[in-house]
Design an enzyme around this catalytic site. Structure first.
Site, PDB file in Angstrom:
ATOM      1  N   TYR A 124       0.688  -1.062   0.024  1.00 23.26           N
ATOM      2  CA  TYR A 124       0.039   0.148  -0.117  1.00 23.26           C
ATOM      3  C   TYR A 124       0.659   1.262   0.005  1.00 23.26           C
ATOM      4  CZ  TYR A 124       0.590   0.835   4.949  1.00 23.26           C
ATOM      5  OH  TYR A 124       1.349   1.276   6.280  1.00 23.26           O
ATOM      6  N   GLU A 125       2.110   1.192   0.454  1.00 23.80           N
ATOM      7  CA  GLU A 125       3.029   2.458   0.313  1.00 23.80           C
ATOM      8  C   GLU A 125       3.303   2.865  -1.017  1.00 23.80           C
ATOM      9  OE1 GLU A 125       4.007   4.078   2.809  1.00 23.80           O
ATOM     10  OE2 GLU A 125       4.423   3.032   4.518  1.00 23.80           O
ATOM     11  N   PHE A 126       3.552   1.835  -1.871  1.00 24.26           N
ATOM     12  CA  PHE A 126       3.810   2.126  -3.286  1.00 24.26           C
ATOM     13  C   PHE A 126       2.558   2.536  -4.025  1.00 24.26           C
ATOM     14  CE2 PHE A 126       7.024  -0.883  -1.979  1.00 24.26           C
ATOM     15  CZ  PHE A 126       8.154  -0.033  -2.247  1.00 24.26           C
TER      16      PHE A 126
END
Length: 281
Positions: free
Chosen positions: A75-77
């Site tokens: 989800y960070e990306f």
């Protein structure tokens, strides 16, 4: 914005690429912020970049084996890509010792973004590629900035600005532009002794929208330099100092000149900033 760009990176890449790249970008007159963006385990990538973008015009993200080895959740990306949704490009991925398959396997979101690839390139070429995105206007003034820096270091033999050769040639100059470059070259050769091929190539590396402005800047420097030197019969050292003063003034980096400065310096600056007679614009 407080900074032109910040660099987000794994701490393991600081010595191998990040610090030298940051210093090169700074030498190219960009305002770079990177020390606070050395990411460690447990840091939030998207939160760090979001914070950086609030203070910087662009964010450079160094994608490397060390970067990928950290346990970033997917989800960070997705958040990283979402930061640019609906706005102009502000995040610049830099691939360092990785290939497309490495990026694709790790995050398809990042693989779809146009990136700066470091493999087989010199540091100056990488920095110039980033600079063309971050601040294309400064590319056109880089020859003047590097020449001013060399003069400030009291180098009596002006080297050609070799780092500019890392930037690709653009559309050829017109015959009229080449004649103007020739006058600049001949007028300044004693204090700026680079070859005809190199000075013409420097102008050819300027984007079309900045080329005319840069030609006018150099013409103004050459005209003021020639007039002051003729009227005051300056020595070689004084001539070099005059060239430095005019370069720095053209870049807006010249500090205040005191009344104790030589009369020809004060006259040169007055001449440089005075509106020429019979001007229509």
């Amino acid at each position: 914005m407080e900074h032109d760009l910040f660099i987000s990176h794994a701490s393991e890449d600081k010595d191998a690429l990040v610090r030298p790249l940051a210093e090169k970008l700074k030498s190219f007159t960009l305002d770079v912020w990177y020390d606070e963006y050395s990411l460690s385990v447990g840091d939030s990538l998207s939160a760090s970049i979001d914070k950086g973008l609030k203070l910087s015009s662009f964010g450079v993200v160094i994608l490397s084996p060390s970067f990928f080895a950290k346990p970033w959740p997917e989800y960070e990306f997705r958040s990283l890509v979402a930061l640019e949704s609906g706005r102009a490009k502000r995040i610049i991925p830099v691939w360092f010792n990785v290939e497309r398959d490495d990026v694709l396997n790790f995050s398809p979101h990042l693989a779809d973004k146009v990136a700066v690839i470091t493999s087989g390139k010199k540091l100056a070429a990488i920095a110039l590629e980033i600079m063309r995105v971050v601040h294309p206007k400064k590319i056109s003034t880089l020859a003047r900035a590097l020449a001013a820096r060399i003069q400030a270091q009291s180098n009596t033999e002006l080297v050609d600005v070799r780092e500019l050769q890392q930037s690709p040639l653009r559309e050829p100059l017109s015959q009229d532009q080449l004649r103007r470059v020739r006058l600049i070259h001949e007028s300044l050769f004693e204090v700026y002794p680079i070859s005809w091929e190199k000075i013409a190539g420097n102008f050819q590396r300027d984007a079309q929208e900045f080329r005319e402005r840069e030609l006018r800047s150099w013409e103004h420097i050459a005209g003021t330099y020639s007039g002051i030197k003729r009227r005051h019969n300056l020595s070689r050292a004084e001539s070099q100092h005059l060239f430095q003063v005019l370069l720095r003034s053209s870049l807006g980096t010249l500090e205040g000149v005191t009344q104790e400065a030589p009369a020809w310096v004060i006259e040169a600056l007055d001449d440089f900033h005075r509106r020429l007679p019979n001007a229509k614009d």
